[in-house]
Enzyme design. Sequence first.
Site, mmCIF file in Angstrom:
data_model
loop_
_atom_site.group_PDB
_atom_site.id
_atom_site.type_symbol
_atom_site.label_atom_id
_atom_site.label_comp_id
_atom_site.label_asym_id
_atom_site.label_seq_id
_atom_site.Cartn_x
_atom_site.Cartn_y
_atom_site.Cartn_z
ATOM 1 N N SER A 144 -30.899 2.676 87.028
ATOM 2 C CA SER A 144 -31.377 1.401 86.477
ATOM 3 C C SER A 144 -30.157 0.622 85.991
ATOM 4 O O SER A 144 -29.100 1.206 85.727
ATOM 5 C CB SER A 144 -32.300 1.684 85.284
ATOM 6 O OG SER A 144 -32.579 0.493 84.573
ATOM 7 N N TYR A 195 -34.412 6.401 77.135
ATOM 8 C CA TYR A 195 -34.543 5.904 78.511
ATOM 9 C C TYR A 195 -33.179 5.466 79.056
ATOM 10 O O TYR A 195 -32.766 5.878 80.141
ATOM 11 C CB TYR A 195 -35.542 4.750 78.583
ATOM 12 C CG TYR A 195 -35.649 4.175 79.986
ATOM 13 C CD1 TYR A 195 -36.287 4.892 80.990
ATOM 14 C CD2 TYR A 195 -35.078 2.945 80.315
ATOM 15 C CE1 TYR A 195 -36.364 4.390 82.297
ATOM 16 C CE2 TYR A 195 -35.147 2.437 81.599
ATOM 17 C CZ TYR A 195 -35.794 3.163 82.592
ATOM 18 O OH TYR A 195 -35.854 2.670 83.874
HETATM 19 N N1 LIG Z 1 -39.849 -1.424 86.993
HETATM 20 C C1 LIG Z 1 -38.652 -1.637 86.476
HETATM 21 O O1 LIG Z 1 -38.388 -2.691 85.851
HETATM 22 C C2 LIG Z 1 -37.550 -0.616 86.671
HETATM 23 C C3 LIG Z 1 -36.221 -1.012 86.446
HETATM 24 C C4 LIG Z 1 -35.204 -0.093 86.633
HETATM 25 C C5 LIG Z 1 -35.494 1.196 87.031
HETATM 26 N N2 LIG Z 1 -36.803 1.576 87.230
HETATM 27 C C6 LIG Z 1 -37.063 2.970 87.635
HETATM 28 O O2 LIG Z 1 -37.789 2.973 88.835
HETATM 29 C C7 LIG Z 1 -38.508 4.203 88.953
HETATM 30 C C8 LIG Z 1 -39.928 3.913 89.407
HETATM 31 O O3 LIG Z 1 -40.604 3.202 88.405
HETATM 32 P P1 LIG Z 1 -41.600 1.988 88.714
HETATM 33 O O4 LIG Z 1 -40.960 0.772 88.201
HETATM 34 O O5 LIG Z 1 -42.046 2.033 90.113
HETATM 35 O O6 LIG Z 1 -42.776 2.345 87.686
HETATM 36 P P2 LIG Z 1 -44.270 2.907 87.920
HETATM 37 O O7 LIG Z 1 -45.027 1.983 88.812
HETATM 38 O O8 LIG Z 1 -44.782 3.181 86.561
HETATM 39 O O9 LIG Z 1 -44.032 4.271 88.710
HETATM 40 C C9 LIG Z 1 -43.576 5.457 88.080
HETATM 41 C C10 LIG Z 1 -43.901 6.639 88.973
HETATM 42 O O10 LIG Z 1 -43.414 7.831 88.334
HETATM 43 C C11 LIG Z 1 -44.442 8.793 88.362
HETATM 44 N N3 LIG Z 1 -44.355 9.695 87.204
HETATM 45 C C12 LIG Z 1 -44.269 9.369 85.897
HETATM 46 N N4 LIG Z 1 -44.312 10.479 85.134
HETATM 47 C C13 LIG Z 1 -44.434 11.535 85.988
HETATM 48 C C14 LIG Z 1 -44.570 12.931 85.817
HETATM 49 N N5 LIG Z 1 -44.615 13.497 84.595
HETATM 50 N N6 LIG Z 1 -44.684 13.718 86.914
HETATM 51 C C15 LIG Z 1 -44.667 13.164 88.152
HETATM 52 N N7 LIG Z 1 -44.560 11.848 88.388
HETATM 53 C C16 LIG Z 1 -44.452 11.037 87.316
HETATM 54 C C17 LIG Z 1 -45.742 8.006 88.315
HETATM 55 O O11 LIG Z 1 -46.790 8.745 88.935
HETATM 56 P P3 LIG Z 1 -48.056 9.407 88.179
HETATM 57 O O12 LIG Z 1 -48.323 8.616 86.945
HETATM 58 O O13 LIG Z 1 -49.154 9.342 89.197
HETATM 59 O O14 LIG Z 1 -47.603 10.808 87.914
HETATM 60 C C18 LIG Z 1 -45.375 6.800 89.194
HETATM 61 O O15 LIG Z 1 -45.628 7.093 90.554
HETATM 62 C C19 LIG Z 1 -38.409 4.879 87.583
HETATM 63 O O16 LIG Z 1 -37.435 5.898 87.642
HETATM 64 C C20 LIG Z 1 -37.931 3.752 86.665
HETATM 65 O O17 LIG Z 1 -37.195 4.233 85.581
HETATM 66 C C21 LIG Z 1 -37.830 0.693 87.072
#
Ligand SMILES: NC(=O)c1ccc[n+]([C@@H]2O[C@H](COP(=O)([O-])OP(=O)(O)OC[C@H]3O[C@@H](n4cnc5c(N)ncnc54)[C@H](OP(=O)(O)O)[C@@H]3O)[C@@H](O)[C@H]2O)c1
Length: 256
Positions: free
Chosen positions: A136, A149
Amino acid sequence: METSVLITGASSGLGADFARRYAMEGKNLILTARRLDRLEELKTEIEAKYGVNVEVISADLSSAAGRNFVIDRCLGRVGILVNNAGFGIGSTFESTPYPRVQELIDVNITAVSSFCHAFIPEMKARGEGSILNIASMAGFTAGPYMAAYYASKAFVLSLSEALHEELLPFNVHVVAVCPGPTLTEFFDHTGPKRALGQNLFLMGSDEVVRQAILDAKRNQAIAISGFRNKFLHFLTIVLGRRVARKSVAKIQGSRQ
Ligand SMILES: NC(=O)c1ccc[n+]([C@@H]2O[C@H](COP(=O)([O-])OP(=O)(O)OC[C@H]3O[C@@H](n4cnc5c(N)ncnc54)[C@H](OP(=O)(O)O)[C@@H]3O)[C@@H](O)[C@H]2O)c1
């Protein structure tokens, strides 16, 4: 043996879009997350649209049992690994119950490092492979009010950069993908008052994924998503860590 793309956190957001993009390229997929219904829905959508094989595995990556279950099911079959599962906690460090902090460390750090450790040997043996670790922009600075985080993403960034160098001679490409704010379900789980609508840096999930896959193919060590985030990163370097962390404290402190 034909390999697959293993994507963690594929039940929503970036993970689901990585699945769609790699399926578009004709790659077979192994998708994992906790929400099996979401994974099944995505499997149906992707198989109908792109004619690839999609396997889904429901597992909680915050537990050793969940991580080992996925590793055992996938060993010997992973050509591309997308370590994407992750979540944030938006509050002061000491007000967060410690089990929740530990859960973040287990998902954002332990799952990423244990999956790299498990699947690197087979990629080296094949003489090819790619690992996309979703870090990130948060990895470049300290993050008051989201301390664990930001620290977890600094770990992912540093681990990925180091592995990038270690694995270059073996034709295994490791990239730290660094999105800024992206329109996914992420902020629904992070805490109150984190509406993203007005955010100047906001990007669409598919755009982040498209660029990340391109950057991985170019074998970049660090893939910063989008021009505005690249500029922000440049500013962080010029202004230094002190200014960066104080700015984050100001922005995130005001949301408490
Ligand atoms: N969105 C942003 O602004 C942003 C910015 C920078 C980096 N990121 C990174 O991008 C990645 C994806 O996030 P996203 O933005 O796509 O958010 P999201 O839509 O909330 O997706 C998060 C995913 O992680 C899974 N997850 C969470 N806890 C888990 C657990 N205990 N076991 C297995 N799976 C788990 C969730 O699946 P389940 O709930 O079904 O388990 C979901 O599929 C993350 O690493 C996040 O830190 C996001």
